[in-house]
Design a protein around this motif. Structure first.
Motif, PDB file in Angstrom:
ATOM      1  N   GLU A   1      -8.768  -4.585   3.237  1.00 53.38           N
ATOM      2  CA  GLU A   1      -7.965  -5.519   4.028  1.00 53.38           C
ATOM      3  C   GLU A   1      -8.357  -5.454   5.505  1.00 53.38           C
ATOM      4  O   GLU A   1      -8.424  -4.375   6.088  1.00 53.38           O
ATOM      5  N   TYR A   2      -8.617  -6.629   6.088  1.00 48.46           N
ATOM      6  CA  TYR A   2      -8.992  -6.639   7.503  1.00 48.46           C
ATOM      7  C   TYR A   2      -8.516  -7.920   8.184  1.00 48.46           C
ATOM      8  O   TYR A   2      -8.159  -8.905   7.526  1.00 48.46           O
ATOM      9  N   ILE A   3      -8.521  -7.883   9.513  1.00 49.11           N
ATOM     10  CA  ILE A   3      -8.260  -9.070  10.320  1.00 49.11           C
ATOM     11  C   ILE A   3      -9.489  -9.385  11.165  1.00 49.11           C
ATOM     12  O   ILE A   3     -10.333  -8.516  11.413  1.00 49.11           O
TER      13      ILE A   3
ATOM     14  N   ARG B   1     -14.090  -7.331  13.091  1.00 54.28           N
ATOM     15  CA  ARG B   1     -13.153  -6.979  12.029  1.00 54.28           C
ATOM     16  C   ARG B   1     -12.447  -5.677  12.344  1.00 54.28           C
ATOM     17  O   ARG B   1     -13.062  -4.738  12.842  1.00 54.28           O
ATOM     18  N   CYS B   2     -11.160  -5.640  12.018  1.00 55.68           N
ATOM     19  CA  CYS B   2     -10.393  -4.402  12.139  1.00 55.68           C
ATOM     20  C   CYS B   2      -9.647  -4.189  10.827  1.00 55.68           C
ATOM     21  O   CYS B   2      -8.974  -5.104  10.335  1.00 55.68           O
ATOM     22  N   TYR B   3      -9.783  -2.988  10.268  1.00 56.72           N
ATOM     23  CA  TYR B   3      -9.268  -2.681   8.945  1.00 56.72           C
ATOM     24  C   TYR B   3      -8.029  -1.788   9.030  1.00 56.72           C
ATOM     25  O   TYR B   3      -7.866  -0.997   9.959  1.00 56.72           O
ATOM     26  N   GLY B   4      -7.177  -1.895   8.003  1.00 57.44           N
ATOM     27  CA  GLY B   4      -6.028  -1.010   7.892  1.00 57.44           C
ATOM     28  C   GLY B   4      -5.024  -1.561   6.898  1.00 57.44           C
ATOM     29  O   GLY B   4      -4.962  -2.777   6.690  1.00 57.44           O
TER      30      GLY B   4
ATOM     31  N   HIS C   1       0.817  -1.212   0.000  1.00 58.75           N
ATOM     32  CA  HIS C   1       0.000   0.000   0.000  1.00 58.75           C
ATOM     33  C   HIS C   1       0.853   1.266   0.000  1.00 58.75           C
ATOM     34  O   HIS C   1       1.654   1.468   0.918  1.00 58.75           O
ATOM     35  N   PRO C   2       0.689   2.152  -0.982  1.00 63.95           N
ATOM     36  CA  PRO C   2       1.462   3.403  -1.011  1.00 63.95           C
ATOM     37  C   PRO C   2       1.142   4.281   0.192  1.00 63.95           C
ATOM     38  O   PRO C   2       0.056   4.194   0.784  1.00 63.95           O
ATOM     39  N   VAL C   3       2.106   5.132   0.553  1.00 63.32           N
ATOM     40  CA  VAL C   3       1.859   6.104   1.615  1.00 63.32           C
ATOM     41  C   VAL C   3       0.662   6.970   1.215  1.00 63.32           C
ATOM     42  O   VAL C   3       0.558   7.448   0.089  1.00 63.32           O
ATOM     43  N   GLY C   4      -0.252   7.143   2.140  1.00 63.56           N
ATOM     44  CA  GLY C   4      -1.487   7.868   1.870  1.00 63.56           C
ATOM     45  C   GLY C   4      -2.698   6.955   1.819  1.00 63.56           C
ATOM     46  O   GLY C   4      -3.842   7.426   1.897  1.00 63.56           O
ATOM     47  N   THR C   5      -2.460   5.637   1.718  1.00 63.93           N
ATOM     48  CA  THR C   5      -3.570   4.680   1.695  1.00 63.93           C
ATOM     49  C   THR C   5      -4.378   4.764   2.984  1.00 63.93           C
ATOM     50  O   THR C   5      -5.586   4.487   2.984  1.00 63.93           O
TER      51      THR C   5
ATOM     52  N   GLU D   1      -5.605   7.093   4.352  1.00 62.25           N
ATOM     53  CA  GLU D   1      -6.759   7.994   4.213  1.00 62.25           C
ATOM     54  C   GLU D   1      -7.937   7.288   3.548  1.00 62.25           C
ATOM     55  O   GLU D   1      -9.097   7.651   3.766  1.00 62.25           O
ATOM     56  N   LYS D   2      -7.648   6.288   2.720  1.00 63.98           N
ATOM     57  CA  LYS D   2      -8.710   5.528   2.048  1.00 63.98           C
ATOM     58  C   LYS D   2      -9.099   4.285   2.844  1.00 63.98           C
ATOM     59  O   LYS D   2     -10.254   3.878   2.843  1.00 63.98           O
ATOM     60  N   LEU D   3      -8.115   3.686   3.470  1.00 69.49           N
ATOM     61  CA  LEU D   3      -8.318   2.469   4.257  1.00 69.49           C
ATOM     62  C   LEU D   3      -7.985   2.819   5.710  1.00 69.49           C
ATOM     63  O   LEU D   3      -6.978   2.396   6.253  1.00 69.49           O
ATOM     64  N   LYS D   4      -8.829   3.632   6.299  1.00 68.48           N
ATOM     65  CA  LYS D   4      -8.573   4.111   7.658  1.00 68.48           C
ATOM     66  C   LYS D   4      -8.650   2.971   8.657  1.00 68.48           C
ATOM     67  O   LYS D   4      -9.405   2.007   8.474  1.00 68.48           O
TER      68      LYS D   4
END
Length: 376
Positions: free
Chosen positions: A354-356, A104-107, A88-92, A94-97
């Protein structure tokens, strides 16, 4: 020592993991990866580990090797091998907070594979807090370039693995709560088409488009896919001016097979695409390769140990070989007992979803602690 009695706390683990996930670390940004490695190094230093920093090369970030205090430190023990780079590029962020939705936890990178790396450290931390001395010394190796095939650190991983008895890889767990006991072979290729320039408006027919040739070859490469060996082109660049017939186009392709012989045949087919026709040349060169890792007796004995621990914790632990390479390809192919897929459960790696599964942090943390506490 019963790992079920260790006071793992998923909320506390999430709090620590959040700082890791929000420190974005795409492979091609060495500075960003090094910042992530700094955070992990600090966490392990607080845990009492001796930290060694190994400078990066080939434009990649560095490596952290952490050795935890042990009466047998320096003798062959357990290597936990993980990568800190993400796709994931730097800045992602902001889209995948970072966000929690129930279980579920996203990031970015939380699933592949910061969650697994973090729970591995938590397992070591919990054992230390319980004043439990593991039978074998533990070394943690965090690397910067797995997502692009480990071109700069394969030698370090293999050298460190050779100094140990076991390798544990906390890459994401399988969807069925399983672990990985083998991985398919993977080869990467660099593609380059070279044509002849001309003005796309005034003298179009005088040119020979490298983009057209690349497009033709992409279709040919995709058509080579069989059940035994897959082919895909994932990166393409071409052209500079829309009013110029493109002189050059470049790309990257990936091939994967369950058996080394099938991959070897696939490599031959890819390299055979090189040639010149209609004043356009096409060149295929081989990139980094991961060898096939097929489970041997040592790996299966390690798996049986893990299965027994999981059973004592009330869980089944199936196993299988997996597609998608990891650094376990290298250590498993070396014949060192390796168990992969020991990380979190989740889904949608390499995407903006993406999540766990939060509960897997504690479940897999206990499994890791059980392995560390019983391997000898």
């Amino acid at each position: 020592m019963n790992p079920a009695n260790l006071p793992f706390d998923s909320e506390a683990m999430l709090q620590g993991l959040r700082g890791w996930v929000e420190c974005e670390s795409p492979t091609w940004d060495a500075g960003a990866v090094n910042r992530m490695l700094d955070i992990a190094a600090r966490d392990m230093a607080i845990m009492g580990a001796t930290i060694e920093r190994i400078a990066g090369r080939q434009g990649f970030g560095g490596v952290i090797r952490a050795r935890f205090p042990h009466p047998k430190q320096g003798e062959p023990g357990i290597l936990i091998a993980g990568h800190m780079d993400t796709v994931h590029p730097v800045g992602t962020i902001e889209k995948l907070k970072w966000r929690r939705e129930g279980n579920r936890c996203y990031g970015p990178g939380i699933y592949d594979m910061k969650g697994g790396n973090y729970l591995s450290l938590e397992a070591i931390r919990q054992l230390a807090r319980a004043s439990f001395t593991t039978p074998l010394p533990i070394t943690v190796l965090f690397t910067p370039d797995e997502e692009v095939g480990t071109p700069s650190t394969r030698d370090i991983i293999e050298a460190e693995a050779a100094r140990n008895k076991y390798v544990l890889v906390p890459e994401p767990g399988r969807a069925d709560n399983g672990v990985t006991t083998g991985r398919y072979a993977i080869a990467r290729f660099n593609l380059e088409a070279t044509g002849r320039p001309s003005h796309a408006g005034a003298t179009l027919s005088a040119g020979r488009s490298a983009i057209r040739e690349m497009a033709r070859q992409i279709l040919a490469i995709d058509a080579m896919t069989t059940e035994d060996c897959t082919f895909s082109v994932g990166v393409v660049h071409g052209g500079q001016w829309v009013n110029c017939v493109a002189t050059t186009a470049t790309g990257e392709a990936l091939s994967m097979a369950k058996r080394q012989a099938d991959l070897d045949r696939g490599v031959e087919r890819m390299l055979a695409l090189s040639g010149t026709a209609n004043d356009v040349s096409f060149k295929v060169t081989r990139g980094v390769t991961r060898p096939v890792w097929e489970p041997d007796a040592g790996t299966m004995a390690l798996y049986e140990k893990a299965r027994g621990i999981a059973k004592s914790l009330g869980a089944e632990l199936p196993h299988a070989s997996s597609g998608g390479g990891s650094d376990g390809n290298f250590t498993g192919a070396m014949g060192i007992p390796t168990l992969d897929g020991l990380g979190v459960r989740g889904a949608n790696g390499h995407t903006l979803e993406e999540y766990i599964e939060v509960e897997s942090l504690v479940e897999r943390g206990r499994l890791m602690a059980g392995l560390l506490a019983t391997l000898e």
